[in-house]
Design a protein around this motif. Sequence first.
Motif, mmCIF file in Angstrom:
data_model
loop_
_atom_site.group_PDB
_atom_site.id
_atom_site.type_symbol
_atom_site.label_atom_id
_atom_site.label_comp_id
_atom_site.label_asym_id
_atom_site.label_seq_id
_atom_site.Cartn_x
_atom_site.Cartn_y
_atom_site.Cartn_z
ATOM 1 N N THR A 60 -2.217 7.182 1.600
ATOM 2 C CA THR A 60 -3.387 8.021 0.834
ATOM 3 C C THR A 60 -2.912 9.379 1.248
ATOM 4 O O THR A 60 -2.143 9.743 1.724
ATOM 5 C CB THR A 60 -4.664 7.601 1.724
ATOM 6 O OG1 THR A 60 -4.516 8.108 3.035
ATOM 7 C CG2 THR A 60 -5.070 6.327 1.646
ATOM 8 N N THR A 97 0.651 -1.107 -0.008
ATOM 9 C CA THR A 97 -0.120 -0.063 0.082
ATOM 10 C C THR A 97 0.934 1.268 -0.060
ATOM 11 O O THR A 97 2.077 1.392 0.525
ATOM 12 C CB THR A 97 -0.883 0.079 1.321
ATOM 13 O OG1 THR A 97 -0.161 -0.051 2.375
ATOM 14 C CG2 THR A 97 -1.921 -1.031 1.283
ATOM 15 N N ASP A 130 -5.393 -0.748 -1.541
ATOM 16 C CA ASP A 130 -4.854 -0.316 -2.814
ATOM 17 C C ASP A 130 -5.590 -1.318 -3.818
ATOM 18 O O ASP A 130 -5.279 -1.030 -4.885
ATOM 19 C CB ASP A 130 -3.584 -0.051 -3.057
ATOM 20 C CG ASP A 130 -3.102 1.344 -2.364
ATOM 21 O OD1 ASP A 130 -3.691 1.774 -1.682
ATOM 22 O OD2 ASP A 130 -1.704 1.303 -2.393
#
Length: 336
Positions: A16, A13, A322
Amino acid sequence: MNPLVNLYSDTQTRPTPAMRRAMAEAEVGDEQRFEDPTVSELCARVAALLGFEAAVFLPSGTMCNEIAFRLHIRPGGDEVILHRGSHPLIAEAGGPAAFAGAMVQPLDTPAGMFTGDDVRGALRRPGNRYEPRSRLVSVEQTTNMAGGRVWPAAQLRGVVDAAREAGLRLHMDGARLMNAVVSAGVPASSYTEGFDTAWLDLTKGLGAPVGAVLAGSAELIEEAWRYKQMLGGAMRQAGILAAAGLYALDHHVERLADDHEHAARLADGLREAGYSVWPVETNIVIFDVEGDAGEWCAALESKGVRMGAVGPSAVRAVTHLDVDADGVARALEAVA
Ligand SMILES: Cc1ncc(COP(=O)(O)O)c(C=O)c1O
C-alpha cells in the motif's frame, strides 16, 4: 474496464502507499552484521509474538521451511512426519530431500491436520536398524491445500505431547498463522507452544512484498544463520523490506477478519450457485467444478476474475488486502 479481481493467492497483494512510505523511510544498515535496526526490530518482534528467544529474517517462507528442516534433520536417515498436502512436500522442489537429506512420511489425514495418535501411529521403532529414524513433526497453520483450516490449539497440544514423548522435534509452517490467530482468537504463542521452530510469512495475508521470519531458540537461530549464509539468503540493507513487515504487523493483522468475511461471502455465493465448497474457516475457498479446473479458471479469467486450479477439478480462491466486497461480488457475477 475494471481491473482483474485477483483471487489466485494472498501473495498477489501490492504494498500500500503507507507501507511503501514506511519502507522508504526505514533506518537501515548491514543486516549480516546485525547493524540494521529495522531488521533487528522485526526479528525481536516476531520472536516475542511467537514465544521464542530469537528469530531470523529470511527472503521467503520456503527458505524458513528448508532451513528449519536442515536444523532438525541429522544425516543418516532421519524422517519427518508431515501431511501429504503440506508445502515442503508439494512445492519446495524436493528441498527436504536435497537440502536436509530428509526421509518424509506423509500422512493422509482429513483437512490437512492430524492428531497425537496419528503421530504415534507413524513413529518408527526406536533402535530398529531397518527403518528410518523418526525425528521431526511438521505442521502447517493454517492448512493451505486443505482450504485454510485452523488447527485447534488442543489438537496441536496432542501432537506436541506425542512428539515429545517420542523425543521428536516440532516445526510449524506459519505461512498463514496470523489468519488462524484472528479467526480463532488464540494468541500466536499458544499455537507455537512446545514447538522448536515456527515462522510467519509477511507476504501472504499480511501484504508485504518480500520476507518471512523464522523463530526458535537462540542456539537454533544462530545455526540457522549458517544456512542463511550458505543459501545466499544473507542480505544487506534489508531494513527496507523489514519495514514493510513491521508495518504489516501494526496495520494488517486485525484486518484479516475482513478477508475471512469476504471468503465466507464468496463461499456462500458459490454454494448458492450450486458448487460444492469445502469448509471455509479463514481466507481460502476451495470448491469442486465439473470438468477440468484449469479450463474453468481460464474461462473465468476471460471474465476478469483469476482463481487457481489446485486439482483436476478443484479450484482455489484466496481473499486478501487487494480484494474488497465489490471484488467478491464481481467474482460471483463472473462465476454465475
Ligand atoms: C503453507 C505454505 N508454506 C510455505 C509457503 C512458502 O512461502 P513463500 O512463498 O514465502 O516461499 C507457502 C506459499 O504459498 C505456503 O502456502
